[in-house]
Design a protein around this motif. Structure first.
Motif, PDB file in Angstrom:
ATOM      1  N   SER A 588      67.194 122.796 194.291  1.00 34.79           N
ATOM      2  CA  SER A 588      66.583 122.203 193.100  1.00 34.79           C
ATOM      3  C   SER A 588      65.149 121.830 193.452  1.00 34.79           C
ATOM      4  O   SER A 588      64.908 121.041 194.369  1.00 34.79           O
ATOM      5  CB  SER A 588      67.366 120.963 192.661  1.00 34.79           C
ATOM      6  N   LEU A 589      64.193 122.426 192.749  1.00 32.38           N
ATOM      7  CA  LEU A 589      62.779 122.098 192.930  1.00 32.38           C
ATOM      8  C   LEU A 589      62.440 120.966 191.962  1.00 32.38           C
ATOM      9  O   LEU A 589      62.643 121.105 190.745  1.00 32.38           O
ATOM     10  CB  LEU A 589      61.910 123.320 192.670  1.00 32.38           C
ATOM     11  N   ARG A 590      61.932 119.861 192.504  1.00 34.36           N
ATOM     12  CA  ARG A 590      61.739 118.663 191.710  1.00 34.36           C
ATOM     13  C   ARG A 590      60.313 118.121 191.851  1.00 34.36           C
ATOM     14  O   ARG A 590      59.610 118.434 192.821  1.00 34.36           O
ATOM     15  CB  ARG A 590      62.736 117.578 192.141  1.00 34.36           C
ATOM     16  N   THR A 591      59.940 117.334 190.881  1.00 36.44           N
ATOM     17  CA  THR A 591      58.692 116.591 191.013  1.00 36.44           C
ATOM     18  C   THR A 591      58.890 115.541 192.106  1.00 36.44           C
ATOM     19  O   THR A 591      60.020 115.247 192.507  1.00 36.44           O
ATOM     20  CB  THR A 591      58.325 115.893 189.700  1.00 36.44           C
ATOM     21  N   ILE A 595      62.573 114.610 189.413  1.00 39.04           N
ATOM     22  CA  ILE A 595      63.031 115.271 188.185  1.00 39.04           C
ATOM     23  C   ILE A 595      63.126 116.785 188.416  1.00 39.04           C
ATOM     24  O   ILE A 595      62.144 117.414 188.806  1.00 39.04           O
ATOM     25  CB  ILE A 595      62.075 114.975 187.014  1.00 39.04           C
ATOM     26  N   HIS A 596      64.317 117.355 188.157  1.00 35.90           N
ATOM     27  CA  HIS A 596      64.517 118.802 188.328  1.00 35.90           C
ATOM     28  C   HIS A 596      63.753 119.572 187.245  1.00 35.90           C
ATOM     29  O   HIS A 596      63.786 119.214 186.078  1.00 35.90           O
ATOM     30  CB  HIS A 596      66.010 119.148 188.230  1.00 35.90           C
ATOM     31  N   PHE A 597      63.063 120.640 187.648  1.00 40.32           N
ATOM     32  CA  PHE A 597      62.387 121.469 186.645  1.00 40.32           C
ATOM     33  C   PHE A 597      62.475 122.958 186.959  1.00 40.32           C
ATOM     34  O   PHE A 597      62.201 123.797 186.104  1.00 40.32           O
ATOM     35  CB  PHE A 597      60.911 121.060 186.500  1.00 40.32           C
ATOM     36  N   CYS A 598      62.855 123.347 188.197  1.00 41.38           N
ATOM     37  CA  CYS A 598      62.959 124.767 188.540  1.00 41.38           C
ATOM     38  C   CYS A 598      63.995 124.950 189.637  1.00 41.38           C
ATOM     39  O   CYS A 598      64.429 123.989 190.285  1.00 41.38           O
ATOM     40  CB  CYS A 598      61.608 125.321 189.033  1.00 41.38           C
ATOM     41  N   GLY A 599      64.380 126.210 189.850  1.00 43.01           N
ATOM     42  CA  GLY A 599      65.291 126.543 190.928  1.00 43.01           C
ATOM     43  C   GLY A 599      64.555 127.218 192.073  1.00 43.01           C
ATOM     44  O   GLY A 599      63.342 127.431 192.023  1.00 43.01           O
TER      45      GLY A 599
END
Length: 809
Positions: A588-591, A595-599
């Motif tokens: 999980s790519l997060r800020t 906050i998750h926003f991409c894989g």
């Protein structure tokens, strides 16, 4: 004298190898195939070449093929081949068919024609040459023993100038010429699906690229007896044959092949129902499954298209009736609704068979099979040697009778491994033309341990044997060097001693014939370097030999999760929740606020692959973090690993791929594991089932906050770029995957995540989720960055940036 010296200087092994190649070149080989023939001759020979020689000199009948069993050194010559008798499955048997008897065209006047055409040019059935009814023949098997007059096939025993002929079963017509195509005639029937000519130049003058070449154009078509050399072919239902070209600026082009003047092959029409994909359906249903009226095939309003009666002359494109001219899943039509280009039709299936694949309920979660696997309903589509399974409803490359119609209760959907005929384990026909079938790569379910009685207080309980593979009980590669103690087959049968001849006699593999292979006892070994690994003769009188299950010495490997995935064929949008930690490379790519926003995909302990467009908000590593080892979006599991980023590396030339270097390597365990990288420039064959995972948008269909998955087929770029689909938007460094009818796709929040495909018992990262036109829309499959185009770039960047990390103030 000098000439003799030169001749003697050639190594004997080279001469024997050349001789063997020449002898076997007369035959087409298929592994795992068997023809049940009442007429046959049996021989015990040491090599397959000796068996071929036996067939060539056979005097008891015309030998059209032979079968050879290497592990038994058994040779059977037979007068039949796959065009005369049914081809069956049989373990460890190789079928060799003489190519001359497989040809369906004539050279000259066709005196050497040995094909199976048995109808005259007017459609009359041929009389058997040995029969005297209704016509008393002058040409018979006894009067013309070398003319191959053993059935009712068209032949030319008397050198008729018009070519092959036969006596007919019509009392009013004694004989008639057969309409057999000339081998040198370059023409096609219908849309050229069965064209086998040798034209290799396109209509615009381009030279065709060889099908087994990947330059200048990468592609996913698998070379075979059909896709041979660089000849024009039609493997994907286009209006006529085509080929990839040798020009870097022109990926593919149609070929200009005239239509044959002879009658095309006749279709047994199905008027009220459809079998298989419905290509033979000729009924009058003219509305789609959603109730939309079909557009007349000969018109171009409101939908413009090339599926016209002129382009597809043999597909029954009459009026506006539902048809399947181009290898779709089932009959379909263009619609009269300007907003809906095309849809499938609801045509009844012939007989008591399952409905279409896409409507089938999700299968049960199964990672293994019980007993012989007759009830196995899992999702494996790969054989024990890594070959892709052929669809049960398809007759290419192997014709068979194991169809959904014949076995309606066996769940023969798509190309899933099954056991419809009570074999020893789930199996499938393969997409490799030279290997008819194989047992599938499915584990047998472990037997629950029997309850152990409580030991007497005076007894010392027996220590349990170690379940951890030791160095001497694991294999490297195919296990040719394996010398471990395992002496039981994968089905739990004890092995026979290699030196014993009971219950099974054998001479090919003994301690004397292979003294350096460790065959002193009954331990599993691989003396013939079988690609599937160690094996042994068994103590079961009904099963001569079988493979053994030997663990690989490498332990945890890329792309091999401890928890096996469900492999669900639903969709992320509205779809299937994954089994926890079954896709352990998913990150999980997060800020930096969490906050998750991409894989993304873990490809090495300190490296993640994702999409560049996921990094648009900032090019500073400190703006992001990566979370690994979780199943929930909330990421509260004890297995969670969190890493900050040390470096962002954007893909070359503005492509949508990026590498993320973690500040410290991830801990590889049962919950965190890298996916495998593909071979350089590898192109996934069309139709291969692949999987996308992510925590993205589900559009209110449930399962939010949990990792979801979907499986769908890869679509060749040539098809995906058709005007009706993505209209040339897809570049060579990208690939398409999805269901043409829609319903399965990645969506917002899945970007940068993995598209993995199963091969050789591992999941390989073939794509990075990039873009699409909406989510799960019909005829708009998802587009993914093709990772195989970037393997050199990935490896060079990892090598260049693998210096020890330093923390800057």
């Amino acid at each position: 004298f000098i000439h003799k010296l030169v001749l003697l200087s050639v190594p004997l092994s080279s001469l024997l190898g050349t001789f063997s190649a020449v002898v076997l070149d007369e035959y087409a080989k298929t592994e795992g195939a068997w023809i049940l023939s009442l007429v046959k001759r049996e021989y015990s020979v040491g090599t397959v070449v000796e068996c071929a020689i036996k067939c060539n000199i056979e005097t008891a009948f015309t030998c059209r093929s032979f079968m050879y069993i290497e592990k038994d050194q058994e040779c059977l010559t037979i007068p039949a081949n796959g065009k005369i008798e049914s081809v069956l499955r049989r373990t460890s048997t190789s079928l060799y068919e003489k190519k001359v008897y497989l040809m369906e065209c004539v050279n000259g006047i066709g005196m050497d024609y040995r094909g199976t055409k048995s109808k005259t040019q007017s459609g009359k059935t041929c009389q058997r040459w040995a029969s005297k009814q209704p016509h008393k023949p002058n040409m018979t098997p006894s009067t013309n023993p070398k003319a191959d007059l053993e059935s009712n096939f068209c032949r030319n025993p008397d050198g008729d100038s018009q070519g092959p002929w036969c006596y007919t079963t019509d009392p009013g017509t004694r004989w008639e010429t057969c309409n057999v195509q000339n081998c040198s005639e370059e023409c096609m029937h219908c849309s050229g699906k069965n064209y086998r000519g040798k034209i290799s130049t396109t209509e615009n003058g381009y030279t065709c690229q060889h099908w087994n070449a990947q330059k200048p154009h990468n592609h996913g078509y698998i070379p075979s007896k059909y896709l041979e050399e660089n000849y024009c072919r039609n493997p994907d239902g286009d209006p006529r044959p085509w080929c990839f070209t040798t020009s870097p600026s022109k990926r593919w082009d149609f070929c200009s092949i005239p239509r044959c003047t002879s009658e095309p092959p006749r279709v047994v029409e199905e008027l009220t129902c459809a079998t298989g994909d419905g290509s033979a359906y000729r009924g009058t249903i003219g509305v789609t499954a959603s109730g939309k009226a079909c557009q007349i095939w000969a018109t171009q309003m409101p939908q413009q298209h090339n599926r016209t009666p002129d382009n597809y002359p043999c597909k029954g494109l009459e009026l506006n009736y539902c048809r399947n001219p181009d290898h779709e899943k089932m009959p379909w039509c263009f619609t009269t609704d300007p907003e809906t280009r095309w849809e499938y039709c609801k045509v009844p299936s012939c007989g008591d068979v399952p409905g279409p694949d896409y409507a089938a309920p999700p299968p049960a979660e199964e990672d293994c099979y019980v007993g012989n696997g007759a009830d196995y309903r899992g999702m494996v589509t790969e054989t024990i040697s890594g070959k892709r399974c052929q669809s049960w409803s398809s007759m290419i490359p192997h014709s068979h009778n194991k169809t959904p119609q014949v076995f309606p209760k066996a769940d023969l959907r798509r190309n899933l491994c099954r056991n419809p005929d009570g074999d020893r384990a789930p199996w499938c026909y393969t997409t490799d033309p030279s290997v008819r079938w194989e047992i599938c790569s499915v584990d047998r379910c472990p037997t629950p341990p029997k309850p152990t009685p409580k030991p007497d207080r005076h007894d010392q309980p027996k220590p349990e044997p170690s379940q951890t593979p030791s160095d001497d009980n694991c294999k490297v590669g195919n296990g040719g060097t394996y010398r471990g103690p395992t002496s039981m087959t994968m089905l739990g049968v004890t092995c026979q001693r290699w030196s014993a001849q009971s219950p099974h006699q054998h001479t090919s593999f003994t301690p004397e014939s292979h003294p350096d292979k460790g065959m002193e006892s009954n331990n599993c070994r691989n003396p013939d370097n079988d690609v599937n690994g160690p094996w042994c003769y068994t103590t079961d009188r009904n099963q001569k030999w079988d493979y053994c299950r030997i663990p690989d010495c490498a332990g945890l490997k890329c792309g091999q999760p401890v928890t096996k995935p469900r492999r669900c064929f639903g969709r992320i949008v509205g779809g299937c929740v994954s089994k926890p930690h079954s896709w352990p490379w998913q990150i999980s790519l997060r800020t930096n606020t969490g906050i998750h926003f991409c894989g993304g995909t873990l490809i090495a302990p300190q490296w993640v692959l994702t999409a560049v467009h996921c990094l648009e908000s900032s090019k500073r590593p400190s703006a992001y973090m990566v979370v690994l080892g979780t199943h929930t979006d909330g990421a509260n599991e004890p297995s969670k690993q969190q890493r900050n980023l040390e470096k962002l590396i954007l893909g070359p030339g503005g492509t949508d791929i990026a590498l993320l270097k973690l500040e410290s390597p991830a801990i590889i365990n049962d919950y965190v594991l890298p996916a495998c990288l593909p071979e350089k420039d590898y192109v996934v064959p069309p139709g291969t089932e692949c999987y996308v995972t992510g925590w993205g948008e589900t559009q209110g269909t449930g399962g939010e906050g949990l990792l979801k998955e979907t499986g769908f087929p890869v679509i060749e770029n040539k098809v995906c770029n058709r005007p009706a689909y993505l209209n040339n938007r897809v570049k060579d460094h990208e690939m398409c995957a999805g269901n043409i009818e829609g319903g399965a796709d990645s969506c917002q929040g899945d970007s940068g995540g993995p598209l993995v495909c199963h091969a050789q018992n591992s999941f390989v990262l073939q794509g990075v989720t990039s873009w699409g036109l909406g989510c799960a829309n019909a005829m708009k499959p998802g587009v993914y960055v093709r990772v195989s185009k970037f393997t050199d770039w990935i490896n060079s960047q990892i090598k260049m940036n693998s210096y020890p990390s330093t923390i800057l103030p």
